[in-house]
Enzyme design. Structure first.
Site, short mmCIF file in Angstrom:
data_model
loop_
_atom_site.label_atom_id
_atom_site.label_comp_id
_atom_site.label_asym_id
_atom_site.label_seq_id
_atom_site.Cartn_x
_atom_site.Cartn_y
_atom_site.Cartn_z
N HIS A 392 0.80 -1.23 0.00
CA HIS A 392 0.00 0.00 0.00
C HIS A 392 0.83 1.28 0.00
O HIS A 392 0.29 2.35 0.27
CB HIS A 392 -0.94 0.02 1.21
CG HIS A 392 -2.10 -0.90 1.11
ND1 HIS A 392 -3.26 -0.60 0.42
CD2 HIS A 392 -2.29 -2.15 1.60
CE1 HIS A 392 -4.11 -1.60 0.51
NE2 HIS A 392 -3.55 -2.56 1.22
N LYS A 583 -9.46 13.92 3.99
CA LYS A 583 -8.56 12.76 4.02
C LYS A 583 -7.55 13.02 5.14
O LYS A 583 -7.51 14.11 5.71
CB LYS A 583 -7.86 12.55 2.69
CG LYS A 583 -7.08 13.75 2.17
CD LYS A 583 -6.44 13.47 0.83
CE LYS A 583 -7.49 13.40 -0.27
NZ LYS A 583 -7.34 12.22 -1.10
N ARG A 584 -6.74 12.02 5.44
CA ARG A 584 -5.70 12.19 6.45
C ARG A 584 -4.83 13.40 6.09
O ARG A 584 -4.50 13.61 4.93
CB ARG A 584 -4.86 10.91 6.51
CG ARG A 584 -3.86 10.83 7.63
CD ARG A 584 -3.40 9.40 7.82
NE ARG A 584 -3.08 8.75 6.55
CZ ARG A 584 -1.86 8.70 6.03
NH1 ARG A 584 -0.85 9.27 6.65
NH2 ARG A 584 -1.65 8.06 4.90
N LYS A 589 -0.16 14.63 0.72
CA LYS A 589 -1.52 14.78 0.18
C LYS A 589 -1.83 16.23 -0.18
O LYS A 589 -2.84 16.53 -0.80
CB LYS A 589 -2.54 14.23 1.18
CG LYS A 589 -2.42 12.72 1.37
CD LYS A 589 -3.43 12.19 2.39
CE LYS A 589 -3.25 10.69 2.63
NZ LYS A 589 -3.68 9.86 1.49
N THR A 692 -9.04 5.75 -2.22
CA THR A 692 -10.40 5.27 -2.41
C THR A 692 -11.39 6.41 -2.24
O THR A 692 -12.50 6.35 -2.76
CB THR A 692 -10.75 4.13 -1.42
OG1 THR A 692 -10.45 4.55 -0.08
CG2 THR A 692 -9.97 2.87 -1.75
N LYS A 696 -15.02 7.35 -4.23
CA LYS A 696 -16.31 7.63 -3.58
C LYS A 696 -16.90 8.94 -4.08
O LYS A 696 -18.11 9.05 -4.33
CB LYS A 696 -16.13 7.66 -2.06
CG LYS A 696 -15.73 6.32 -1.46
CD LYS A 696 -15.19 6.47 -0.05
CE LYS A 696 -14.54 5.18 0.42
NZ LYS A 696 -13.78 5.34 1.67
#
Length: 846
Positions: A392, A583-584, A589, A692, A696
């Site tokens: 991952h 998100k985290r 990110k 993911t 969504k």
């Protein structure tokens, strides 16, 4: 141990048939006989809710509160699932089915009530039954606490896969840890993240069964005694140390309206003895219970920080604890009906969800070698044939590794086995690549760069017959970079399995209005066959359908605005563009890139450069920063400071708003995602394995602004490049720029907007009482090398956001592209992903 020995392809085994439930009618059926059945079912539900209220809760229903109704309803649903679960388990034994074991240290379950009611096909009946008892189903469901047994995408993916395993009727079990405290509860104080314990079990968990009969000892520490057996073979016995008991708790996972129920078995640590009686009798009460508390710490909290030695040891113990208990359970179940382990790879498939369960490889070797006295070569063949590994992460520095001295102290026998695996492997590598010491260094299971450490990813690759990435780009990076040497040795092992999400929770449940509109257009079959969404494409050109789509979307935005008002006491304009990044919180990110764009809009508005010529925009953030991650926490603080400045600026009113929703979790994702119109997926290309959340959002009709990273690449291909706002460097371009020598100052100097924005942040404008508060943020970009290349991508991102604004002015075209995004998402179902695992890796038929 041969370097390259292909594992034979095993014929796929069909899953055993499972009894199907009778179809369930909707409310108020037209047929008189169906009306009778519907009403009788409602009466039965009411009767069962009252019975559980009395028998399980000891409550007088006349005095019951809403939480009592939640628990009584949960027990009512659990009872129905248990009937299906028992029949499902019996069918596995009757068919001698091959079992799939999905090992994950995280399962981000979220709330279970609505999902279980939906999967049982009882949604309308439950609503009516509760209404007749004076309760609202939505309000009852809101009282449930999220089961936050994971940090983010990894745990949510695992839960999606269990849902699909049940829906596809694959004989499977999920295994993990029953953390007493899940991922922390995030609150915000003065703009700063504050972590509080997530005591999700405070009011009990009505969905679980405690299985005191499945109690296994797990050993730590001690010594290894060598001996020679009667056949002259060197053997080992692991002795001494401490023992902790692992007790099983089962949570059932129903398939979607198919009568099939599997279970997730979670392990809780119990002391091997309640207290030391000798200490107790001598009056030392605290010492008497000290061992008990220390033992039970193992399952106390999700992922203790490993930034100190005690935390590292506890985290390693967590990993081995759940693996050791799981393999005692697997071997118990296997030996019930089978002699020995020769056929284990034909009867058992174990999927390692990342490297956290990779200690399972030496554990199975230990069981086969020490407990069942198999020869090494046979034990290793069984091992490789049984395990499969999902990676991952694409970043080498993020791959898990453990100090050898720590592992030797905690798991001495496993360290011996790892050394022997490594010795045999490197001997074979030397034969194939004589004199290539650098290759040996890269392939070794033991790194010596910063002290001796065990490379758990290398162990997982070597000990598995399948290694998969979770997006096409990610898998290419694994084969060509991260595990290039292994891919040259074992090319047949590497394959791609792009992630997917369950359409049950992430469309049908969280967005019922859109799901019903889709069903009117193409039928209900998309809930279990997401590829049918293709049928929406012609409807995107239908003006009436677009109008109805827009109404559903606007209603979802209103619902989200009401939620924000309730949570933050802040009004949002549902007519503005809802631009969402949840998100985290992590530098890669790049929430910071989003913030810098917001600052540019704020500055343009207050200076009058834009006037009123701007598309009204509401930027919504959400996500948790790891407790020890200082920069991520500072970014959260900056988001709040910018939000406050925007709220105070008169020229921003009605034009720009910023909101940060605290404690991002599954249940508030179910409210945020349906209301989002723009999905921010803006990580630096080559850093996100898949994602993911991106799936969504698109599934629910949001348009994506994103880089060519992770699954964004495949999403863009499926929904159409014209329906995706692309920006930024590609993976090869980012690599080439770094190789040439990336200089963020060049971008700062030549881009006037970027220059102005960074100066504004650095100047203390957003923190006048602490002028240097955000200086470290700017320094990370200009002085510390801008590792995630925000400045290189800033101009491209700003231009893409201008495209977003232009398109949003054309509401009809935006709605058309929204529909086409949903229509193109059929590939990204967890059902498709799990079916590929079953076919290509596990040898189990679907």
């Amino acid at each position: 141990m041969p370097v390259k020995k292909p594992v034979p392809k095993r014929p796929a085994q069909k899953s055993p048939p499972v009894p199907q439930p009778q179809p369930v009618s909707g409310p108020c059926p037209d047929d008189p006989e169906e009306q009778v059945g519907f009403c009788s079912l409602i009466e039965k539900l009411k009767k069962d809710i009252r019975r559980h209220m009395f028998a399980f809760l000891g409550k007088d229903i006349a005095r019951a509160g809403i939480h009592d109704y939640y628990k009584a309803l949960a027990y009512t649903m659990r009872e129905r699932m248990a009937e299906h679960w028992i029949r499902t388990q019996r069918s596995y034994y009757d068919a001698s089915a091959k079992r799939v074991y999905y090992l994950s240290l995280e399962f981000l379950v979220g709330r279970s009530l609505k999902n279980n009611v939906l999967c049982l096909g009882l949604e309308d009946q439950v609503r009516e039954a509760l209404a007749e008892m004076g309760q609202d189903f939505e309000e009852v469901a809101e009282t449930e606490w999220d089961a936050g047994l994971g940090n983010g995408g990894l745990g949510r993916l695992a839960s999606c896969y269990l849902d699909s395993l049940a829906t596809l009727k694959i004989p499977a079990y999920g295994y993990g840890i029953r953390y007493e405290y899940g991922i922390f509860h995030q609150s915000i104080q003065d703009g700063w993240q504050v972590e509080r314990p997530d005591n999700w079990l405070r009011f009990g968990n009505p969905w679980e069964y405690d299985r005191a009969g499945y109690l296994y000892p797990v050993q730590f520490g001690g010594e290894v005694r060598a001996y020679t057996d009667e056949q002259g073979r060197l053997r080992a016995v692991w002795e001494g140390g401490e023992k902790v008991m692992a007790m099983a708790y089962d949570m059932m996972v129903p398939g979607y309206q198919n009568g099939n129920v599997i279970n997730m078995r979670l392990w809780s640590a119990k002391s091997s003895r309640d207290f030391d009686l000798e200490f107790f009798n001598s009056g030392a009460y605290l010492r008497a219970i000290e061992d008990k508390a220390k033992s039970e710490n193992i399952s106390k909290v999700l992922y203790p920080t490993d930034s100190f030695v005690e935390g590292q040891e506890l985290r390693l113990k967590q990993q081995y604890f759940f693996v050791a208990a799981t393999f005692q359970d697997i071997t118990r179940r296997h030996l019930k009906h089978h002699q020995g382990f020769d056929e284990l790879p034909d009867l058992v498939a174990v999927q390692l969800n990342d490297t956290h369960p990779a200690i399972a490889i030496p554990e199975l070797m230990r069981i086969l070698l020490d407990e069942h006295l198999l020869p090494w070569e046979k034990a290793w063949e069984i091992c490789v044939g049984t395990f499969a590994y999902t990676n991952h992460t694409v970043m080498p520095e993020a791959l898990e590794h453990w100090p050898v001295d720590l592992m030797t102290r905690v798991l001495p026998r496993h360290m011996q086995i790892i050394f022997e695996i490594n010795r045999r492997f490197l001997d074979e590598v030397r034969k194939r690549y004589p004199g290539d010491d650098e290759r040996l260094r890269r392939l070794s299971l033991i790194s010596e760069d910063y002290g001796k450490r065990v490379r758990m990813a290398n162990l997982a690759v070597l000990g598995s017959h399948s290694v998969n990435g979770v997006s096409a780009l990610h898998t290419d990076i694994l084969k060509n970079s991260t595990f290039r040497d292994f891919a040259e040795l074992f090319p047949e092992r590497f394959n791609n399995k792009t992630n997917g999400v369950t359409p049950r929770r992430w469309l049908r449940q969280c967005n019922p209005g859109l799901a019903e509109l889709i069903a009117e257009g193409i039928g209900h079959g998309f809930v279990t066959d997401l590829s049918r969404l293709e049928g929406l494409k012609p409807l995107a050109a239908d003006a009436e359908f677009r109008a109805r789509w827009g109404k559903v979307k606007h209603k979802n935005k209103q619902r989200l605005a009401e939620y924000v008002l309730y949570k933050l006491d802040r009004k949002l304009d549902p007519d503005s563009l809802f631009d969402v990044q949840v998100k985290r919180i992590h530098e890669y990110k790049r929430q910071l890139l989003n913030v810098l764009h917001v600052v540019s809009l704020y500055d343009d508005l207050r200076s009058g450069r834009l006037g009123r010529d701007i598309v009204p925009r509401t930027v919504i953030f959400g996500g948790k920063a790891a407790p020890g991650y200082r920069m991520a926490k500072l970014i959260i603080r900056l988001i709040h400071a910018v939000s406050d400045a925007v709220a105070r600026e008169p020229k921003c009113q009605g034009q720009l708003a910023v909101a940060f929703l605290p404690n991002y979790c599954v249940s508030n994702a179910e409210k945020i995602i349906p209301g989002a119109e723009l999905s921010e997926q803006i990580s630096l290309a080559g850093t996100e394995a898949s994602g993911t959340g991106n799936m969504k959002f698109s599934l629910n009709g949001a348009l994506t602004i994103g880089t060519l990273d992770g699954a964004n690449v495949e999403i863009r291909e499926r929904v159409g490049a014209e329906n995706f706002f692309l920006f930024g460097l590609t993976t090869p371009e980012a690599g080439a720029l770094k190789a040439r020598g990336y200089n963020p100052w060049e971008y700062y100097q030549k881009d006037e907007t970027l220059h102005r924005v960074l100066d504004l942040v650095a100047s203390g404008h957003f923190s006048p009482l602490q002028p240097d508060l955000f200086r470290p943020v700017v320094d990370s970009l200009l002085k510390d090398g801008d590792r995630w290349m925000l400045l290189a991508d800033f101009r491209s991102y700003v231009e893409a956001q201008k495209q977003v604004a232009r398109l949003y002015r054309s509401s009809e075209l935006w709605l058309e592209k929204s529909i086409l995004n949903t229509a193109g998402m059929g590939y990204f179902s967890s059902d498709r992903a799990v079916a590929e695992y079953a076919r290509d890796i596990w040898g189990v038929g679907v």
